[in-house]
Motif scaffolding. Structure first.
Motif, short mmCIF file in Angstrom:
data_model
loop_
_atom_site.label_atom_id
_atom_site.label_comp_id
_atom_site.label_asym_id
_atom_site.label_seq_id
_atom_site.Cartn_x
_atom_site.Cartn_y
_atom_site.Cartn_z
N LYS A 237 46.68 22.60 61.56
CA LYS A 237 47.16 21.88 62.74
C LYS A 237 46.06 20.97 63.30
CE LYS A 237 49.95 25.82 64.35
NZ LYS A 237 49.44 26.79 63.35
N PRO A 238 46.38 19.71 63.58
CA PRO A 238 45.41 18.84 64.27
C PRO A 238 45.09 19.41 65.65
CG PRO A 238 47.21 17.56 63.31
CD PRO A 238 47.61 19.00 63.24
N PRO A 239 43.90 19.13 66.17
CA PRO A 239 43.50 19.66 67.47
C PRO A 239 44.49 19.36 68.60
CG PRO A 239 41.60 18.73 66.37
CD PRO A 239 42.80 18.38 65.53
N ILE A 244 48.48 21.27 72.63
CA ILE A 244 49.81 21.21 73.24
C ILE A 244 50.48 22.57 73.19
CG2 ILE A 244 52.15 20.27 72.96
CD1 ILE A 244 50.86 17.66 72.00
N LEU A 245 50.38 23.24 72.05
CA LEU A 245 50.99 24.56 71.92
C LEU A 245 50.33 25.58 72.85
CD1 LEU A 245 51.47 24.72 68.03
CD2 LEU A 245 53.24 24.41 69.78
N VAL A 246 49.01 25.49 72.98
CA VAL A 246 48.30 26.41 73.88
C VAL A 246 48.67 26.14 75.33
CG1 VAL A 246 46.03 27.04 74.79
CG2 VAL A 246 46.37 26.82 72.32
N ALA A 247 48.76 24.86 75.70
CA ALA A 247 49.10 24.50 77.08
C ALA A 247 50.50 24.96 77.45
CB ALA A 247 48.96 23.00 77.27
N ASN A 248 51.37 25.04 76.47
CA ASN A 248 52.77 25.45 76.73
C ASN A 248 53.06 26.86 76.23
OD1 ASN A 248 54.44 22.83 77.64
ND2 ASN A 248 52.89 22.20 76.16
N ARG A 249 52.02 27.61 75.93
CA ARG A 249 52.19 28.92 75.30
C ARG A 249 53.05 29.86 76.14
NH1 ARG A 249 47.28 31.26 72.44
NH2 ARG A 249 46.23 30.66 74.35
N SER A 250 52.76 29.99 77.40
CA SER A 250 53.50 30.96 78.22
C SER A 250 54.99 30.59 78.29
CB SER A 250 52.90 31.04 79.62
OG SER A 250 52.95 29.77 80.27
N LYS A 251 55.29 29.30 78.40
CA LYS A 251 56.69 28.87 78.47
C LYS A 251 57.39 29.12 77.14
CE LYS A 251 55.81 25.21 81.87
NZ LYS A 251 55.83 23.75 82.11
N PRO A 284 42.33 27.30 72.01
CA PRO A 284 42.24 25.86 72.35
C PRO A 284 41.05 25.19 71.70
CG PRO A 284 41.56 27.21 74.20
CD PRO A 284 42.11 28.16 73.18
N ASN A 285 41.21 23.93 71.36
CA ASN A 285 40.11 23.13 70.79
C ASN A 285 39.41 22.37 71.90
OD1 ASN A 285 40.25 23.19 67.67
ND2 ASN A 285 42.38 22.97 68.29
#
Length: 286
Positions: A237-239, A244-251, A284-285
């Motif tokens: 996965k590109p950084p 994006i996935l980490v920022a939206n992980r909880s949702k 997160p990167n």
């Protein structure tokens, strides 16, 4: 029509020439009700003749394929037929029969006319738009090596059109057909290179996340999930995708906790569990 193949032997060229004449007659306008009925019968006959010709062999050779390769104007006519509300469905049937041949399908994919399908699929006439969508799917799934080559060469404009006009369409049916077709394309092993490129784009991820989180249709959500899991499973996965996935992980994790389908499906549950594990393990990167 019964006499077409029972009279004295005709050469392949004779048969195709008669078919062209039928097409020309079928496309003429009528002046009376009786003429309309005759024309409709001629249209159905022409459609059936063209369909039958695609399977006719002479010395183990498909005669229609070679003829169409030399007379590509017929294919241009069939594609443009979607703009004729009276003839569109007849032309659609004939076009799908023609693109059974790989060389013919390649011509259609490589011609400027292929871009017209993005508009035909959005036509306000449901039967015509659905028929155009069926032809578009046939073009992009039947001949795998040809499709893979086409998508690799035309990736940028094709997916820009696909995303904006189909996946982000305001029409529910268009979105549903598009996300299902996208899954069929990306999950095909022949398109592995294209799939890797698609799931490395943050814009593509944004569209799929919107379909997952904001779409009211469960059918579309499920089809979107099958594509989204490719983003999660990508080991390189590109950084920006990771962030994006980490920022939206909880949702996302809350969404998948309540994400069910009507029938019990062990494979779906296993795929969902794997996606949850992939997202939960992300770091997160910087």
């Amino acid at each position: 029509m019964k006499g077409l193949f029972k009279s004295k032997p005709r050469t392949p060229v004779d048969i195709v020439r008669q078919t062209r004449d039928l097409l020309i007659y079928a496309d003429q306008s009528s002046a009376s009700l009786s003429d309309s009925k005759r024309e409709e019968k001629a249209r159905k006959d022409a459609t059936q003749v063209v369909a039958n010709l695609q399977r006719q062999q002479v010395n183990s050779r498909l005669i229609a394929s070679g003829y169409l390769e030399k007379n590509t104007d017929l294919l241009d006519t069939l594609i443009a037929g979607y703009e004729n509300t009276d003839m569109a469905l007849h032309y659609g049937v004939m076009l799908r029969e023609c693109i059974r041949h790989q060389t013919v399908a390649r011509y259609v994919l490589e011609s400027p006319n292929v871009k017209k399908f993005f508009d035909y699929i959005q036509l306000p006439y449901f039967d015509i738009s659905a028929d155009a969508a069926a032809t578009f799917k046939e073009l992009l799934t039947r001949h795998k090596s040809t499709v893979a080559e086409f998508l690799s060469k035309n990736y940028d404009w094709f997916f820009a059109e696909f995303n904006s006009k189909l996946l982000e369409s305001t029409n529910y049916i268009t979105r549903r057909q598009a996300v299902k077709l996208l899954g069929d394309i990306l999950l095909d092993r022949s398109n592995a290179v294209v799939m890797t490129r698609y799931v490395s784009s943050r814009d593509n991820l944004r569209i799929l996340m919107n379909l997952l989180r904001q779409e009211s249709s469960k059918s579309i959500q499920i089809e979107a999930f099958h594509v989204f899991k490719l983003f999660a499973a990508n080991q390189n996965k590109p950084p920006d995708i990771v962030n994006i996935l980490v920022a939206n992980r909880s949702k996302l994790l809350r969404l998948f906790a309540d994400f069910k389908i009507d029938k019990e499906d062990e494979q779906f549950e296993a795929d969902k569990a794997q996606v949850v594990r992939e997202i939960a393990a992300l770091e997160p990167n910087e």
